[in-house]
Scaffold this motif. Structure first.
Motif, PDB file in Angstrom:
ATOM      1  N   PRO A  21      45.992  35.678  28.508  1.00 33.03           N
ATOM      2  CA  PRO A  21      46.916  35.178  29.541  1.00 33.03           C
ATOM      3  C   PRO A  21      46.135  34.554  30.693  1.00 33.03           C
ATOM      4  CG  PRO A  21      47.476  37.424  28.886  1.00 33.03           C
ATOM      5  CD  PRO A  21      46.153  37.115  28.265  1.00 33.03           C
ATOM      6  N   ASN A  22      46.709  33.521  31.280  1.00 32.46           N
ATOM      7  CA  ASN A  22      46.039  32.825  32.380  1.00 32.46           C
ATOM      8  C   ASN A  22      46.283  33.578  33.683  1.00 32.46           C
ATOM      9  OD1 ASN A  22      44.608  30.953  33.807  1.00 32.46           O
ATOM     10  ND2 ASN A  22      46.233  29.418  33.829  1.00 32.46           N
ATOM     11  N   ALA A  23      45.637  34.754  33.794  1.00 37.12           N
ATOM     12  CA  ALA A  23      45.785  35.598  34.969  1.00 37.12           C
ATOM     13  C   ALA A  23      44.610  35.371  35.907  1.00 37.12           C
ATOM     14  CB  ALA A  23      45.862  37.061  34.552  1.00 37.12           C
TER      15      ALA A  23
ATOM     16  N   TYR B 170      50.935  36.684  35.325  1.00 35.39           N
ATOM     17  CA  TYR B 170      50.416  37.684  34.403  1.00 35.39           C
ATOM     18  C   TYR B 170      49.559  38.690  35.150  1.00 35.39           C
ATOM     19  CZ  TYR B 170      51.732  34.128  30.993  1.00 35.39           C
ATOM     20  OH  TYR B 170      52.421  33.212  30.261  1.00 35.39           O
ATOM     21  N   LYS B 171      49.478  39.878  34.622  1.00 31.26           N
ATOM     22  CA  LYS B 171      48.670  40.916  35.238  1.00 31.26           C
ATOM     23  C   LYS B 171      47.191  40.598  35.051  1.00 31.26           C
ATOM     24  CE  LYS B 171      47.714  45.880  35.194  1.00 31.26           C
ATOM     25  NZ  LYS B 171      48.024  47.182  34.568  1.00 31.26           N
ATOM     26  N   PHE B 172      46.453  40.596  36.156  1.00 34.18           N
ATOM     27  CA  PHE B 172      45.008  40.395  36.075  1.00 34.18           C
ATOM     28  C   PHE B 172      44.344  41.709  35.692  1.00 34.18           C
ATOM     29  CE2 PHE B 172      40.780  40.677  38.000  1.00 34.18           C
ATOM     30  CZ  PHE B 172      40.166  39.607  37.376  1.00 34.18           C
ATOM     31  N   ARG B 173      43.560  41.673  34.600  1.00 31.73           N
ATOM     32  CA  ARG B 173      42.851  42.858  34.111  1.00 31.73           C
ATOM     33  C   ARG B 173      41.353  42.695  34.378  1.00 31.73           C
ATOM     34  NH1 ARG B 173      43.991  46.322  30.084  1.00 31.73           N
ATOM     35  NH2 ARG B 173      42.099  45.637  29.008  1.00 31.73           N
ATOM     36  N   LEU B 174      40.808  43.628  35.132  1.00 29.38           N
ATOM     37  CA  LEU B 174      39.383  43.576  35.425  1.00 29.38           C
ATOM     38  C   LEU B 174      38.557  43.644  34.149  1.00 29.38           C
ATOM     39  CD1 LEU B 174      39.413  46.097  38.425  1.00 29.38           C
ATOM     40  CD2 LEU B 174      39.598  43.611  38.507  1.00 29.38           C
ATOM     41  N   GLU B 175      39.042  44.404  33.160  1.00 32.16           N
ATOM     42  CA  GLU B 175      38.303  44.558  31.908  1.00 32.16           C
ATOM     43  C   GLU B 175      38.155  43.241  31.167  1.00 32.16           C
ATOM     44  OE1 GLU B 175      41.015  46.121  32.851  1.00 32.16           O
ATOM     45  OE2 GLU B 175      40.978  48.274  32.409  1.00 32.16           O
ATOM     46  N   ASP B 176      39.104  42.319  31.402  1.00 37.52           N
ATOM     47  CA  ASP B 176      39.108  41.040  30.690  1.00 37.52           C
ATOM     48  C   ASP B 176      38.503  39.905  31.504  1.00 37.52           C
ATOM     49  OD1 ASP B 176      40.381  42.242  28.546  1.00 37.52           O
ATOM     50  OD2 ASP B 176      42.382  41.768  29.286  1.00 37.52           O
ATOM     51  N   LEU B 177      37.727  40.231  32.511  1.00 42.10           N
ATOM     52  CA  LEU B 177      37.134  39.201  33.358  1.00 42.10           C
ATOM     53  C   LEU B 177      36.398  38.156  32.525  1.00 42.10           C
ATOM     54  CD1 LEU B 177      36.321  38.172  36.207  1.00 42.10           C
ATOM     55  CD2 LEU B 177      34.284  39.633  36.008  1.00 42.10           C
ATOM     56  N   GLN B 178      36.709  36.876  32.765  1.00 42.51           N
ATOM     57  CA  GLN B 178      36.059  35.783  32.056  1.00 42.51           C
ATOM     58  C   GLN B 178      35.408  34.773  32.993  1.00 42.51           C
ATOM     59  OE1 GLN B 178      35.613  35.193  28.737  1.00 42.51           O
ATOM     60  NE2 GLN B 178      36.423  37.237  28.368  1.00 42.51           N
ATOM     61  N   ASP B 179      35.870  34.687  34.232  1.00 44.34           N
ATOM     62  CA  ASP B 179      35.407  33.656  35.150  1.00 44.34           C
ATOM     63  C   ASP B 179      35.233  34.224  36.546  1.00 44.34           C
ATOM     64  OD1 ASP B 179      34.778  31.002  34.564  1.00 44.34           O
ATOM     65  OD2 ASP B 179      36.847  30.524  34.060  1.00 44.34           O
ATOM     66  N   VAL B 180      34.091  33.934  37.153  1.00 48.53           N
ATOM     67  CA  VAL B 180      33.890  34.164  38.582  1.00 48.53           C
ATOM     68  C   VAL B 180      33.829  32.781  39.220  1.00 48.53           C
ATOM     69  CG1 VAL B 180      32.369  35.097  40.359  1.00 48.53           C
ATOM     70  CG2 VAL B 180      32.680  36.332  38.199  1.00 48.53           C
ATOM     71  N   ILE B 181      34.761  32.492  40.112  1.00 49.73           N
ATOM     72  CA  ILE B 181      34.939  31.137  40.626  1.00 49.73           C
ATOM     73  C   ILE B 181      34.644  31.120  42.129  1.00 49.73           C
ATOM     74  CG2 ILE B 181      36.560  29.214  40.896  1.00 49.73           C
ATOM     75  CD1 ILE B 181      38.166  30.543  38.542  1.00 49.73           C
TER      76      ILE B 181
ATOM     77  N   LEU C 106      36.315  33.303  46.797  1.00 45.73           N
ATOM     78  CA  LEU C 106      36.096  33.825  45.443  1.00 45.73           C
ATOM     79  C   LEU C 106      37.436  34.007  44.741  1.00 45.73           C
ATOM     80  CD1 LEU C 106      33.413  36.669  45.479  1.00 45.73           C
ATOM     81  CD2 LEU C 106      33.347  34.543  44.187  1.00 45.73           C
ATOM     82  N   VAL C 107      37.484  33.591  43.475  1.00 46.96           N
ATOM     83  CA  VAL C 107      38.635  33.827  42.608  1.00 46.96           C
ATOM     84  C   VAL C 107      38.109  34.401  41.304  1.00 46.96           C
ATOM     85  CG1 VAL C 107      40.503  32.751  41.289  1.00 46.96           C
ATOM     86  CG2 VAL C 107      40.056  32.011  43.638  1.00 46.96           C
ATOM     87  N   LEU C 108      38.814  35.354  40.757  1.00 48.48           N
ATOM     88  CA  LEU C 108      38.486  35.900  39.436  1.00 48.48           C
ATOM     89  C   LEU C 108      39.576  35.505  38.459  1.00 48.48           C
ATOM     90  CD1 LEU C 108      37.367  39.508  40.439  1.00 48.48           C
ATOM     91  CD2 LEU C 108      36.000  37.413  40.333  1.00 48.48           C
ATOM     92  N   SER C 109      39.172  35.227  37.218  1.00 51.37           N
ATOM     93  CA  SER C 109      40.130  34.769  36.206  1.00 51.37           C
ATOM     94  C   SER C 109      39.890  35.497  34.900  1.00 51.37           C
ATOM     95  CB  SER C 109      40.003  33.256  35.999  1.00 51.37           C
ATOM     96  OG  SER C 109      40.775  32.822  34.898  1.00 51.37           O
ATOM     97  N   ASN C 110      40.978  35.716  34.163  1.00 46.96           N
ATOM     98  CA  ASN C 110      40.899  36.320  32.830  1.00 46.96           C
ATOM     99  C   ASN C 110      40.727  35.298  31.722  1.00 46.96           C
ATOM    100  OD1 ASN C 110      43.227  39.080  33.341  1.00 46.96           O
ATOM    101  ND2 ASN C 110      41.017  39.005  33.548  1.00 46.96           N
ATOM    102  N   ARG C 111      40.812  34.018  32.056  1.00 46.72           N
ATOM    103  CA  ARG C 111      40.745  33.035  30.971  1.00 46.72           C
ATOM    104  C   ARG C 111      39.775  31.938  31.326  1.00 46.72           C
ATOM    105  NH1 ARG C 111      46.081  30.272  28.611  1.00 46.72           N
ATOM    106  NH2 ARG C 111      45.689  28.608  30.104  1.00 46.72           N
TER     107      ARG C 111
END
Length: 743
Positions: free
Chosen positions: A147-149, A184-195, A134-139
């Protein structure tokens, strides 16, 4: 392009009861909180999930449909579908599957919670080491501004353990288990992708059904059972049944689950509904179908309440007149049940940010309320109360020389600069649409009761305190400006130039009894022949046809007197004319704007029949290019090569009923009877769809549902036209314009 930022057969007593209960529900359509947690619950399309993508390389395998994850329709937790993840991991290869956060405008921007949850069903058992990473992404796609975190790959099988065969398992992964992996800092609030992506290369084929991906804190256990929904009833229409129930008010449950039995067969789950929304639309696809329904409440751990009582209904073939009433009532519900509970104002879009109410859409919503009262969808007293509530809110909301901002906070009336820092002042165009609805209401609710007399007085005060003349700018020019801000002044500098949706702004400015502008501004501003106006028209259209306001060209055998290029999006024929009757206006360029608008609609339809870009789904019954969301976001869809991306917006054809009744009726039957399984929901046809990209809009829009209600009624009875045109200031303005025109 103008920066338009766009944008019943139950008994009367039963209908009033259900509407009243829904209005006083504390969570009426309040879905911001729901979408602060849910990443995925259902797919609107049946074969592949639009908000996903995937790829495989080397000899690894990932099952995809047109590059997206397949939708699973037989095994699911939240009916009617889930996502199917089928893979084979090989050494030297790789695969990845992304589930994106469903994108729509004004989605509240922050997720809330400390855990990632999702449900899994494995047809065959899968060892923990063979589960994906599992990877989480902000973008995600379309989020280039973030940011591509992203995080390091997490072997979630080490946390969740093995997947047993044949039963649903809820996986819980604390966000603290994820480690950042980008600069970049990964922000849970800005979650955009569950990979999900390749883990151990075991060379075996595996399948997981994934459902209800969400972000939340740890749940609190409770011994209390969930209350069953009460007073379930069902109403049969032409091809669908609407199920209604009374609210099960509790903080414990996460959704309603609707069950159906057709012709006496077993009850099966067919759909879910959000807390606070007590209706569900079941498109059965045929007339003459008898179905029974039960409703249950479920919590986030999938614990179910007892079933409600059963309710039965039968669909039947509707006449054209009945179809129109069905359409009007369904779209009307957006403005009745979906309104902001504090102000009564219209929300910009649903789902969306529940704080945001829209000024122009509220004017159209007021006109829709008039139709709702006149059609008997709600009692006159309830409609009067709602409009009075809106007027009271507007009296206390922030104003800028009498104009309201485009967006406001529905609780406080404070300006919400959604479009950027310069958008923190008055918006004269949105104010015009609001006033168009208010003036129609001023005449409609003109009875002898104290409440109606009071409403007339308060609307008059609002009308007379809009400083239209202020918006001529700092040098009192020969045109009107769109915006003014106390902080930024005339920074935006957007002059109002036709032909587009803003004619009503000039007409109302010329009509104002207190802050009016000269009738000459119609020709010096709206229909200006200045070099700047010519450049403006040519610039947004990409065509010099109509850069002089007059057009005169013929498209598909149809002559267009006024309009840039092939006419632009169809909301040009709706927004200024939901109250103002286009039969009443002629000028130096056309004999009547009703005929000009009719020709705009006919050209739009002819373009869709011709379909020069060969998009799927276009045709004689599928037309109506106008502004709406699409697969790539909000666009002013129009019948030209630059503004046609394959997105069809039902309001385009349906709000054109006064101009093209036969063609609009054919479109209604197509959108409803042929495509209703995906397009028809509790507030009528969804905002837009794009067959080329297998996309259906997840939202309704305040600027698109009301024109359907109001323009269909104008076609049937002329109701809103008659009331708006009955304002004496409008008649006086037309006399002044005639005098200028005939000079």
């Amino acid at each position: 392009m103008p920066h338009s930022k766009r944008i019943f057969f139950a008994s009367a007593n039963l209908l009033v009861l259900s509407l009243g209960l829904l209005w006083f529900s504390p969570a009426a359509w309040g879905n911001t909180e729901y979408y602060r947690h849910v990443v995925f619950d259902n797919s609107l399309t049946r074969d592949s999930y639009f908000y996903s993508n995937g790829m495989a390389n080397g000899s690894s395998f990932l099952a995809l449909k047109d590059g997206r994850l397949p939708v699973e329709t037989k095994t699911f937790l939240t009916p009617p579908n889930a996502l199917r993840l089928e893979w084979q991991s090989q050494a030297g290869g790789g695969w990845e599957a992304e589930v994106r956060v469903e994108g729509y405008r004004n989605r509240f921007p922050e997720f809330a919670g400390h855990n990632l949850y999702f449900w899994c069903f494995a047809p065959q058992a899968i060892a923990a080491d063979d589960l994906p990473m599992l990877v989480l992404s902000n973008r995600g796609a379309g989020q280039a501004q973030l940011p591509n975190a992203f995080t390091e790959p997490l072997p979630w099988g080490q946390i969740a353990g093995a997947m047993p065969a044949g039963r649903w398992i809820q996986v819980r992964i604390p966000f603290s288990a994820f480690r950042p992996a980008s600069i970049y800092k990964f922000r849970l609030e800005d979650l955009q992708d569950v990979i999900f992506h390749q883990g151990r290369a075991d060379g075996a084929r595996h399948t997981l059904i994934i459902d209800e991906i969400r972000v939340a804190d740890d749940g609190t256990a409770s011994d209390r059972s969930l209350p069953a929904p009460e007073n379930v009833r069902a109403i049969g229409y032409d091809r669908h049944v609407e199920v209604r129930w009374d609210s099960a008010i509790t903080s414990l449950f996460g959704r309603y689950v609707i069950y159906r039995s057709i012709e006496g067969k077993d009850f099966e789950p067919i759909g879910i509904q959000l807390p606070g929304t007590n209706r569900y639309s079941d498109f059965v696809g045929r007339s003459g179908v008898t179905a029974q329904y039960k409703v249950a409440a479920a919590d986030w751990q999938n614990h179910m309440s007892a079933f409600s009582n059963a309710a039965s209904a039968t669909t039947r073939e509707f006449s054209d007149d009945e179809l129109l009433t069905m359409l009007e009532e369904a779209c009307f519900r957006y403005y009745w049940e979906g309104a902001d509970p504090h102000s009564g104002m219209t929300r910009e879009n649903i789902p969306g940010d529940d704080r945001v109410v829209a000024t122009g859409a509220s004017g159209m919503g007021i006109a829709a309320l008039i139709v709702g009262v006149d059609r008997g969808f709600i009692p006159r007293a309830m409609g009067l109360e709602r409009v009075s509530r809106i007027v009271d809110f507007l009296e206390h909301a922030e104003r800028y020389h009498g104009a309201w901002s485009h967006f406001m906070d529905g609780r406080t009336g404070k300006t919400m600069p959604v479009f950027g820092m310069f958008d923190n002042g008055g918006d004269l165009v949105e104010t015009s649409f609001l006033m168009e609805g208010l003036l129609a209401a001023r005449q409609y609710f003109r009875g002898n009761s104290a409440a109606e007399r009071d409403l007339y007085r308060h609307i008059s005060e609002l009308w007379e305190t809009v400083e239209w003349d202020w918006y001529r700018g700092p040098e009192t020019g020969d045109f009107l400006y769109w915006h003014w801000s106390a902080e930024w002044g005339w920074q935006i500098q957007h002059r109002l130039t036709g032909f587009n949706e803003v004619m009503i702004t000039y007409l109302l400015a010329m009509s104002s009894p207190t802050h009016g502008v000269p009738a000459d501004l119609y020709y010096s501003g709206w229909a200006s022949q200045s070099e700047r106006a010519l450049h403006y028209r040519a610039g947004w259209s990409g065509s010099v046809d109509g850069d002089h306001y007059a057009n005169g060209h013929t498209y598909y055998g149809i002559k267009l007197d006024v309009g840039v290029g092939t006419g632009g999006p169809l909301f040009f024929t709706h927004y200024s004319y939901f109250g103002f009757d286009p039969h009443s206006l002629h000028d130096r360029f056309t004999s009547t704007y009703f005929e000009n608008n009719r020709n705009l609609a006919l050209i739009n339809r002819a373009y869709c029949i011709d379909n020069p870009k060969h998009f799927s789904g276009y045709g004689a019954n599928a037309w109506g290019l106008t502004a709406s969301d699409g697969p790539e976001g909000y666009l002013p869809h129009a019948p030209d090569k630059n503004n046609d991306d394959g997105t069809l917006t039902p309001t385009g054809a349906l709000a054109s009923f006064p101009y093209t009744p036969e063609a609009s009726m054919a479109a209604l039957k197509h959108y409803y009877r042929d495509l209703g399984a995906e397009l028809w929901d509790i507030d009528g046809p969804r905002d837009a769809y794009n067959p080329e990209h297998n996309w259906v809009s997840p939202i309704y829009m305040g600027l698109n549902q009301a024109p359907i209600v109001v323009m269909v009624e104008n076609y049937r009875t002329g109701l809103v036209w008659k009331n708006f045109m009955a304002n004496p200031e409008v008649g006086g303005m037309l006399h002044k314009l005639d005098a200028i025109t005939n000079q």
